[in-house]
Design an enzyme around this catalytic site. Structure first.
Site, short mmCIF file in Angstrom:
data_model
loop_
_atom_site.label_atom_id
_atom_site.label_comp_id
_atom_site.label_asym_id
_atom_site.label_seq_id
_atom_site.Cartn_x
_atom_site.Cartn_y
_atom_site.Cartn_z
CG ASP A 1 26.21 57.81 55.67
OD1 ASP A 1 26.01 56.37 54.79
OD2 ASP A 1 26.63 58.57 55.76
CD GLU B 1 41.89 48.76 40.93
OE1 GLU B 1 41.83 50.22 40.20
OE2 GLU B 1 41.58 47.93 41.19
CG PHE C 1 36.96 43.28 43.86
CD1 PHE C 1 37.86 42.01 44.59
CD2 PHE C 1 35.52 43.90 44.13
CE1 PHE C 1 37.44 42.25 45.88
CE2 PHE C 1 35.37 43.58 45.20
CZ PHE C 1 36.30 42.72 46.48
CG ASP D 1 28.31 62.43 54.59
OD1 ASP D 1 27.24 61.99 54.57
OD2 ASP D 1 28.83 63.77 54.49
#
Length: 927
Positions: free
Chosen positions: A141, A274, A321, A586
């Site tokens: 992952d 951001e 976006f 996890d």
């Protein structure tokens, strides 16, 4: 529920192969029992009638001359019980004990202990210890496993000028790696190559003399005095820098929130990027403090000595976006009534939308972006343009009308209008954000790659994010060709399933031809595929073509995949390749992958304990995987392999001597060993040395395992538990049993073995033969042990001493407690006889001589990797000859196309190419 998977029962490959050996030995047991029964039947029919002293005319329980077939069948049961020692049932008990102790060593390893969280490693099952040493492919992952999901603003390029002195984790690790590599190569070459000075020059990084440690700010790791503390006002391009900071502070969708307890202002942003931009803007003096429905308020510090001034920007239009657009734009009106359009997005998208007069910084910015990408940083380009009132009004009228419409083509119209206005930009600069990897991830991946392991990343994140992380952890690098298997949204929405699958198959076929036909060996390929495309690629008629492409690529990244798809990818790799897979994650979305893999590793992170609860082994950080596999995995594989082979050897050595005696005794079922000897053989006399071997044996220490990671490949290649080695140990057992039986029988029978003229009876020969077996098998385990601790020495030689004590004490017991023929056997019968000691010494030498010859020849003429390392370590070459040690260290690694080492090798090739080109240009030309 669609993402759930069943919990499989997992067994290691060594255990599965051990079962086959058990079947083989069971077949051998049946065979020699049948031979023994047949021999007894023939003896009853042909020989017993001549043995008048046995009263053959009287039918008994043991034999009946009138029905020898019944006698043979009865003897078959006797033979099965007599030769039952061929099948080592106690082996399973011994292995379980060894694995439990191995697991306890993993749990107590301080190098696997995370001091930050106070979390140790945890072996949640002991069945798969040795499987840790046979892993071929790691499927991992991303978020929470490789990364901390924390973005730090690290560097930027403004007006073509790069800013930011601090190095990324990848740069730091690569610099250390390059220094070591260049040092090793320089010491190995007398001419040509890079000199020491040029090597240092190539990797020396200036820190501007600033070594003071500053308080770290979450999301902001930037360090460059030219922009900080208001010094940007002194820069020649200060107007461009001002515009850059305003874009950071205004072009976003975040919402500020005030902590009521501390009064601190934090940001709720759509993405960590951001948030990092806003923190960076605040640190540069452009503090975003308020958002309303139609405006943004920013406190701007435009002078060092001046207080911040609040400025309000009216938001006219916001273009969000999306993964398709790969950009976001905001149209604002500033306090001078000027309409501006700020845009940030992927560099390729922004560069295509620049005005002809807006590309003045394009070349320099592109170079900076390449450097940032090579440093593993996530990059975005920033641009702007000015709009006049008429241009904006005309466009907004059409845009607003499309927003209010509800037709089927609404989204297409909005996209066209957005595309229409988002053109004619002027490039301002670019940002470089570091997606914080967990501590030690690049180094861990590099070490695993050098050990020959393949690493795939399966993530639910978007493709751009996954690619950036690929660069950060060195799964991707500059010069690596990316193969993206993607189906457009239009095709998914409009075309049929067959058309989509044909398109995917065409992409896979074309990519596979490209990969197999590559001409540059230093230009590896990386496969990147998204979840929607993967849905079709995992179907039965496409999955093997997809897998064939994937295993021919240096790295594989699967994006936007569901938990179920993660499990299906693991299953495909596991079943189609037949190699050992390891899944690590996890979170709850990784549970299916962890369960499906041959070995499941759960990381006890911030996403709960579901992954840990479903795992076979639990660790606190991804970096601990390096030691878990390369050290503990390697040790456990070698220990269990050697232990099982030795166990079969010692049992065959004992059991076949019974068969030989049976053949000589007319297959009567008589045993020449005392019952107590047989009982104590596996339970007491030979159990402790083999347990010590399985728990404490190590061919090399942990540091050498980590310094020479290619040693790990002995496990995936199964060099120590293949049929060649297994048959060799079985043959060694057969040879030892023959030597033990023949030599003892020749020495003790038929002539006398003592000066008084006494001949040896069956029990005397049995005890002498059993003594030889104890010596042979214990000396053998002494010879195969590389790491002899006090525990092992005490168990080996202690077993021999204990055998003599047992024979002595057992013989001293009253006759009613022991067999009469054992009474005082050692002190009065065997002890005074010189032939007893002669047989023991001679048999021990003859039985172990073939192994000594074999291992001596192998170490001299065909040594294995660990043999070379053992000799170098014994000669202390790591201390007396560091250059040789490092040279061998650089050689003893698997060729890899991923990781820091591959990145460094590529950088060195590039540097050498430039120097060669420079020297060729400076060289005088012949007239």
């Amino acid at each position: 529920m669609q993402n759930t998977t069943q919990s499989p029962s997992k067994r290691s490959k060594i255990e599965l192969q051990m079962d086959k050996i058990i079947y083989l030995l069971f077949g051998l047991l049946i065979l020699i029992s049948i031979v023994s029964a047949a021999g007894f039947g023939l003896a009853v029919r042909n020989a017993v009638p001549l043995w008048w002293y046995l009263r053959p005319d009287v039918a008994g329980e043991d034999f009946n001359v009138n029905d020898f077939l019944v006698s043979a069948l009865r003897h078959l049961i006797t033979a099965l019980m007599l030769y039952g020692y061929l099948v080592p049932i106690s082996l399973y008990v011994s292995i379980e004990a060894v694995k439990i102790l191995q697991a306890s060593f993993i749990n107590s390893d301080l190098h696997l202990y995370d001091e930050v969280t106070g979390t140790p490693a945890k072996a949640r099952t002991s069945n798969l210890n040795e499987q840790l040493g046979q892993v071929d492919t790691i499927l991992s992952d991303k978020t929470g496993t490789l990364t901390c999901n924390q973005m730090d603003f690290l560097k930027c390029s403004i007006g073509g000028c790069p800013y930011g002195k601090r190095l990324s984790e990848v740069e730091l690790a690569a610099a250390k790696q390059m220094a070591a590599a260049l040092e090793s190569r320089d010491s190995d070459s007398s001419h040509g190559g890079l000199s020491n000075s040029s090597s240092l020059e190539a990797i020396t990084i200036s820190n501007n003399g600033n070594t003071e440690k500053k308080e770290s700010i979450k999301g902001f790791s930037f360090q460059d005095d030219r922009l900080q503390n208001g010094n940007w006002l002194k820069e020649p391009n200060s107007e461009v820098i001002l515009l850059f900071f305003r874009i950071l502070a205004v072009c976003h969708t975040a919402i500020p929130e005030v902590n009521e307890k501390t009064g601190e202002l934090t940001y709720e942003a759509e993405s960590p990027d951001e948030g990092a931009f806003l923190v960076a803007a605040r640190e540069f003096g452009f503090h975003f403090v308020k958002r309303t429905q139609n405006s943004i308020v920013v406190k701007e510090r435009l002078s060092i000595n001046q207080e911040p001034v609040e400025k309000e920007y009216i938001i006219l239009t916001l273009l969000d976006f999306t993964s398709k657009r790969k950009r976001m734009s905001v149209i604002i009106r500033d306090e001078t009534n000027q309409i501006l359009m700020f845009c940030k997005g992927a560099d390729t998208i922004i560069f295509d939308r620049l005005a002809s007069n807006g590309k003045m910084y394009l070349e320099a910015t592109t170079k900076n972006l390449n450097d940032y990408g090579d440093a593993g940083l996530r990059t975005l380009a920033l641009a702007y343009k000015k709009l006049d009132e008429n241009e904006y009004s005309n466009w907004y009228e059409k845009f607003h009308k499309a927003q209010c419409s509800s037709g089927p083509d609404r989204e297409d119209v909005l996209e066209e209008l957005s595309d229409e206005i988002e053109k004619g930009f002027t490039l301002v600069g670019a940002t470089a954000v570091e997606d914080k990897l967990q501590k030690g991830v690049p180094q861990c991946i590099d070490r695993l790659a050098l050990a020959g392991l393949k690493i795939w990343v399966l993530t639910g994140d978007k493709m751009e994010t996954a690619i950036n992380i690929g660069f950060s952890c060195s799964l991707l690098r500059q010069g690596m060709k990316q193969i993206c298997i993607v189906v457009s949204a239009e095709m998914l929405a409009q075309d049929t399933k067959d058309v989509i699958k044909d398109n995917i198959l065409s992409q896979i076929t074309s990519a596979l031809q490209t990969v197999k036909g590559k001409k540059d060996p230093n230009a590896p390929f990386a496969l990147i595929i998204d979840g929607k495309t993967l849905t079709y690629a995992l179907e039965d008629d496409l999955k093997f073509q997809f897998l064939n492409l994937a295993i021919n690529c240096a790295s594989v990244i699967c994006c936007r995949v569901s938990p179920k798809q993660k499990a299906l990818v693991v299953r495909l790799v596991k079943e189609a390749t037949g190699r050992t897979t390891l899944g690590i994650g996890d979170g709850a979305n990784d549970v299916g992958m962890i369960k499906e893999a041959d070995i499941g590793i759960g990381i006890s992170g911030v996403e709960g304990m579901q992954a840990v609860m479903a795992s076979d082994f639990a660790i606190a950080q991804f970096r601990f995987l390096e030691r878990l596999l390369i050290v503990h995995g390697h040790w456990c594989y070698k220990r269990i392999s050697k232990m099982i082979c030795y166990f079969f050897y010692k049992n065959i050595t004992l059991a076949l001597t019974l068969f030989y005696f049976e053949a000589q005794a007319g297959f009567s079922g008589q045993m020449h060993y005392d019952d107590w000897y047989m009982l104590l053989y596996n339970v007491f006399l030979t159990s402790c040395p083999v347990l010590a071997l399985g728990v404490l044996e190590k061919d090399v220490n942990a540091d050498i395992c980590l310094q020479f990671p290619a040693l790990y490949q002995q496990g995936p290649k199964n060099l120590f538990f293949d049929w060649y080695r297994i048959i060799g140990w079985l043959a060694n057992g057969v040879y030892s049993s023959i030597v033990i039986y023949i030599v003892n029988m020749r020495i003790f029978s038929p002539e006398s073995f003592r000066k008084e003229g006494e001949t040896a009876d069956m029990y005397v020969i049995g005890t002498a033969m059993f003594t030889s077996i104890i010596w042979v098998v214990n000396v053998q385990i002494f010879l195969i042990s590389h790491y002899l601790t006090r525990v092992q020495l005490h168990t080996i030689w202690g077993s021999i001493v204990v055998w003599y004590l047992i024979v002595y004490i057992y013989g001293m017991l009253p006759v009613s407690w022991s067999a009469g023929n054992i009474y005082h056997q050692l002190p009065e019968v065997l002890g005074p006889a010189q032939k007893f000691y002669l047989s023991t010494i001679l048999v021990t030498l003859l039985c172990n001589m073939p192994y000594l010859i074999h291992i001596s020849y192998q170490r001299c003429y065909n040594p294995e990797d660990h043999h070379v390392l053992q000799e170098m370590k014994n000669l202390k070459k790591d201390v007396t000859d560091r250059k040789m040690w490092k040279r061998e260290q650089s050689k003893a690694r698997q060729e890899t196309e991923i990781g820091l080492s591959a990145r460094v090798d590529a950088k060195i090739r590039y540097m050498k190419g430039r120097m060669t080109k420079r020297y060729s240009m400076l060289a005088p030309r012949s007239p």
